[in-house]
Scaffold this active site. Structure first.
Site, PDB file in Angstrom:
ATOM      1  N   THR A  77       0.805  -1.218   0.000  1.00 40.77           N
ATOM      2  CA  THR A  77       0.000   0.000   0.000  1.00 40.77           C
ATOM      3  C   THR A  77       0.840   1.272   0.000  1.00 40.77           C
ATOM      4  O   THR A  77       0.292   2.363  -0.144  1.00 40.77           O
ATOM      5  CB  THR A  77      -0.944   0.022   1.223  1.00 40.77           C
ATOM      6  N   TYR A  96      17.625  -4.249  12.712  1.00 42.48           N
ATOM      7  CA  TYR A  96      17.178  -4.150  11.318  1.00 42.48           C
ATOM      8  C   TYR A  96      18.202  -4.779  10.375  1.00 42.48           C
ATOM      9  O   TYR A  96      17.852  -5.596   9.506  1.00 42.48           O
ATOM     10  CB  TYR A  96      16.958  -2.690  10.952  1.00 42.48           C
TER      11      TYR A  96
END
Length: 315
Positions: free
Chosen positions: A60, A202
């Site tokens: 999205t 990360y």
């Protein structure tokens, strides 16, 4: 004298192998662009090579959305998988209006754990999936040491960046193997190139993705293509901590530019930075020893952290 010659030969071979490995991503990217012009009959449309449907996670916003739009532009029907139903419906309508292909949406919040995957499996049950793009990912809100990182955020990164790519790939592979074709695209990050202080978790999750992808390729090739895509900085919401990155430049493309380049490489190269200037940057990064890359990465993240703090104070 003989020993000296042997050492010189071994040294020359080592340097040659290192340079070839460093240049490989650049050479693969160049090849992916030139192939359609010099051997056009060997480049099949993605839908014929892999199947008529693609699924994209995190579709999205950012790279995921642009990947979905680009695949649709090339004639693929698209399954959009993300957590916000309203955004999913908006992207679905945009794709169908622009490109006239079919879409399907599956609402899934990958931070919620393993219980979401049964719903995804049910949603994909009747879809002859040809391409899976494992794009969904979570980044730090801004660079910080591990002792400052909330435990909930660490778990979210691991659940989204590690568990999602593993579980979804395991879910779709049996169908691809039985159909005798398919492609899995795992979107990693240039942070995999070295441990990264102030974004330690990360970077570790991206190293996991690289390792998983290379091992998986050896397991299922040539029946299923497994592509490793490792972008450097792209101007997306994941980098809101840095106004400089959000502004973008020649080395920091926007998501649309990046996705258009990266999708072109699918079916042509197995490992790529996705964008030619990222390939050039990766080459020079790999030339440096790991200890130096860690120091440079730490300094870069300290500067991003300071940039974020200044922006917060200025609000």
């Amino acid at each position: 004298m003989l020993g000296f010659i042997c050492l010189a030969v071994i040294g020359a071979i080592t340097v040659a192998v290192f340079l070839i490995d460093s240049l490989w991503s650049v050479l693969e990217l160049i090849t992916s662009y030139l192939t359609p012009y010099f051997i056009p009959t060997e480049v099949l449309p993605l839908s014929k090579r892999f199947g008529p449907w693609a699924a994209v996670t995190g579709s999205t916003d950012g790279i995921g959305k642009e990947y979905a739009l680009e695949l649709a532009r090339l004639g693929m029907n698209v399954v959009l998988i993300s957590r916000n139903e309203d955004k999913l419906r908006n992207v679905s309508r945009e794709i169908e209006k622009l490109h006239g292909v079919k879409t399907k949406i599956i609402v899934a919040d990958f931070s919620k754990g393993t219980e979401i995957y049964q719903n995804i499996e049910n949603g994909l049950k009747d879809v002859p999936l040809g391409i899976l793009v494992n794009n969904v990912g979570v980044q730090y809100e801004y660079p910080m040491p591990l002792v400052e990182l909330p435990v909930s955020k660490a778990w979210e990164m691991i659940s989204v960046n590690v568990v999602a790519v593993t579980t979804l790939t395991r879910l779709v592979l049996p169908g691809m193997m039985s159909r005798g074709r398919g492609a899995v695209v795992n979107v990693s990050s240039g942070s995999e190139l070295q441990p990264l202080p102030l974004m330690a978790v990360y970077a570790a999750t991206k190293s996991y993705i690289r390792s998983l992808t290379l091992a998986l390729r050896a397991e299922v090739s040539p029946t299923v293509t497994v592509q490793h895509v490792s972008p450097l900085f792209v101007s997306t919401k994941m980098n809101t901590f840095s106004p400089t990155l959000l502004a973008g430049n020649l080395l920091v493309p926007d998501a649309k530019t990046y996705a258009r380049h990266a999708v072109r490489t699918l079916g042509r190269v197995n490992t790529t930075s996705g964008y030619w200037l990222h390939g050039v940057q990766s080459f020079f990064i790999k030339l440096a020893p790991e200890w130096l890359r860690i120091k440079v990465g730490a300094q870069m993240n300290r500067e991003f952290r300071e940039e974020h703090m200044r922006a917060v104070k200025g609000q």
